[in-house]
Design a protein around this motif. Sequence first.
Motif, PDB file in Angstrom:
ATOM      1  N   TRP A   1       2.022   9.729  -5.683  1.00 40.57           N
ATOM      2  CA  TRP A   1       0.709   9.380  -6.451  1.00 40.57           C
ATOM      3  C   TRP A   1       1.005   8.763  -7.753  1.00 40.57           C
TER       4      TRP A   1
ATOM      5  N   ARG B   1     -16.074  15.950 -10.348  1.00 38.44           N
ATOM      6  CA  ARG B   1     -15.025  16.233 -11.067  1.00 38.44           C
ATOM      7  C   ARG B   1     -14.617  17.617 -11.204  1.00 38.44           C
TER       8      ARG B   1
ATOM      9  N   SER C   1       3.295  17.654  -3.415  1.00 39.17           N
ATOM     10  CA  SER C   1       1.811  17.598  -2.728  1.00 39.17           C
ATOM     11  C   SER C   1       2.312  17.305  -1.158  1.00 39.17           C
TER      12      SER C   1
ATOM     13  N   TYR D   1       1.361  11.065 -11.258  1.00 42.02           N
ATOM     14  CA  TYR D   1       2.419  12.063 -11.553  1.00 42.02           C
ATOM     15  C   TYR D   1       3.449  11.581 -12.501  1.00 42.02           C
TER      16      TYR D   1
ATOM     17  N   GLY E   1      -9.619   5.518  -1.997  1.00 41.86           N
ATOM     18  CA  GLY E   1      -8.857   6.511  -2.412  1.00 41.86           C
ATOM     19  C   GLY E   1      -9.983   7.868  -2.293  1.00 41.86           C
TER      20      GLY E   1
ATOM     21  N   VAL F   1      -4.520  19.076  -3.108  1.00 42.92           N
ATOM     22  CA  VAL F   1      -5.991  18.630  -2.964  1.00 42.92           C
ATOM     23  C   VAL F   1      -6.351  18.070  -1.650  1.00 42.92           C
ATOM     24  N   TYR F   2      -5.328  17.716  -0.677  1.00 37.73           N
ATOM     25  CA  TYR F   2      -5.410  17.031   0.589  1.00 37.73           C
ATOM     26  C   TYR F   2      -5.371  18.219   1.584  1.00 37.73           C
TER      27      TYR F   2
ATOM     28  N   SER G   1     -12.547  17.367  -4.418  1.00 36.48           N
ATOM     29  CA  SER G   1     -12.646  16.163  -4.346  1.00 36.48           C
ATOM     30  C   SER G   1     -12.632  15.634  -2.684  1.00 36.48           C
ATOM     31  N   LYS G   2     -11.432  15.998  -2.253  1.00 39.18           N
ATOM     32  CA  LYS G   2     -11.139  15.456  -1.077  1.00 39.18           C
ATOM     33  C   LYS G   2     -11.543  16.354   0.157  1.00 39.18           C
TER      34      LYS G   2
ATOM     35  N   GLY H   1     -11.637  17.890 -12.341  1.00 39.52           N
ATOM     36  CA  GLY H   1     -10.700  17.549 -11.136  1.00 39.52           C
ATOM     37  C   GLY H   1      -9.410  18.023 -11.211  1.00 39.52           C
ATOM     38  N   THR H   2      -8.807  18.102 -10.001  1.00 39.72           N
ATOM     39  CA  THR H   2      -7.496  18.444  -9.784  1.00 39.72           C
ATOM     40  C   THR H   2      -6.533  17.893 -11.008  1.00 39.72           C
ATOM     41  N   LYS H   3      -7.000  16.524 -10.844  1.00 40.48           N
ATOM     42  CA  LYS H   3      -5.878  15.685 -12.008  1.00 40.48           C
ATOM     43  C   LYS H   3      -5.869  16.172 -13.477  1.00 40.48           C
TER      44      LYS H   3
ATOM     45  N   ASN I   1      -0.189  11.680  -0.995  1.00 40.97           N
ATOM     46  CA  ASN I   1      -0.733  10.413  -1.435  1.00 40.97           C
ATOM     47  C   ASN I   1       0.509   9.859  -1.689  1.00 40.97           C
TER      48      ASN I   1
ATOM     49  N   ASP J   1       0.226  20.408  -5.621  1.00 40.74           N
ATOM     50  CA  ASP J   1      -1.041  19.613  -5.577  1.00 40.74           C
ATOM     51  C   ASP J   1      -1.555  19.798  -4.307  1.00 40.74           C
TER      52      ASP J   1
ATOM     53  N   TYR K   1      -4.055   7.767   4.352  1.00 41.45           N
ATOM     54  CA  TYR K   1      -3.673   6.475   4.270  1.00 41.45           C
ATOM     55  C   TYR K   1      -2.604   6.527   5.291  1.00 41.45           C
TER      56      TYR K   1
END
Length: 404
Positions: free
Chosen positions: A129, A251, A175, A132, A43, A210-211, A242-243, A103-105, A179, A208, A329
């Motif tokens: 994901w 983080r 998102s 969520y 991931g 992040v990608y 992160s990505k 982190g985005t999380k 993911n 989100d 993915y």
Amino acid sequence: MEDIKEFLAPRMSRFKPSASQMASARVRELVAEGRDIVKLTAGEPDFPTPDHAKAAALEVMARNEIRYTPINGTLEMRTAAQTKFRRDNNLDYELTQLTVGSGTKQVLFNALMATVGHGDEVIVPGPYWTSYPDMVQLAGGTPVFVPTEQNHQFKMRAEELDRAITKSTKWLMFSSPSNPTGATYDAEELRSIADVLLDHPHVHVLTDDVYEHLIYDGRTFHTLASLEPRLYERTITCNGVSKAYSMTGWRVGFAGGPAALITNLSKMQSQSTAGVSAVSQAAAIAVLEGPQGFVAERTANLQHRRDILYQFLNQAEGLSCTLPEGAMYIFCSCAGTIGKRTPDGTVIENDTDFTMYLLDSVGVAVVQGEAYGHSPYFRASFVAPEEDLHKGGQLIVEACAALN
Ligand SMILES: Cc1ncc(COP(=O)(O)O)c(C=O)c1O
């Protein structure tokens, strides 16, 4: 402890049993037994942290500037996030409109915890994901799923979103790229989502991104608050290093949005982990403000690996997948294998059976679609060495051919 369930807080029962953790446990068992497993489960991108980020972190350590940091991020970090949003997304945020988390999380978690309670609904397009719905439920809210279809590239249609909105809808959690599917909305598709949101002024958007930089075949990234400026006042735009920069372990994530909301995300942060590590923020500033050229090179490399795995999966009997437009993915249907028998006579009844069959028979690890709320599918990550993609892909083709 006599009865751990009695002892735990009721909120712990809101976590779904994790299908992906069960799969990882089985992989660990097989590896411990000495089996050679091809892991298509990563991931996170596998590139090194850029040297200039490591140098910036070392400098901060050498200067001993490793103290508590401001809860909402250092001034330099928020300035770097401001620069990034302007440069990449044409989004203008004052420094008071920005916050930083581990982190985005964590910024997503802070946003939900600060705003969602009992009776609130959060729209989550599926496949999603796994974090969520768990986060929404932990906050006390109800995830409302909007399933999407493979023949529509797993993208939510405007009318599907419209139907899911009720008086209790607080957020759309959005998102793109997604993911696990890689679904990446183009400007027109995002426009249709924005138009629905304009009709429902009480619905806010938690996006989100992040990608953002893992996007293929020359596509352009779009984000809602910039595509439709009338949504700016009710959108929190989340992102992280992160990505894009392969810096998962550092983080660092950040969010921009209305100051009144953002302040409350920081409040949540203040009583959980406090300010993000000074070392990590220094590394994040270096990549956000430094040269960006290497990001496209890395993305091109990932696109090449995507194409390798895709070719194998699409030749396999009983499998069918669409070429992912972004993320890391391939979300592949295994509908054509359901009801078939394995060489030892076991019937494949669902995607968990199929992924366990791949793991046990040919030693290839992927994650069942059930983990992302969508069956019968599986997620195969193309972040693996090319030789593993060839080997794993070939083994999947052979395992599918052995079913009858
Ligand atoms: C959709 C999505 N959002 C957020 C994250 C986590 O990002 P971060 O490492 O910035 O917390 C992931 C990680 O897999 C993800 O898939």
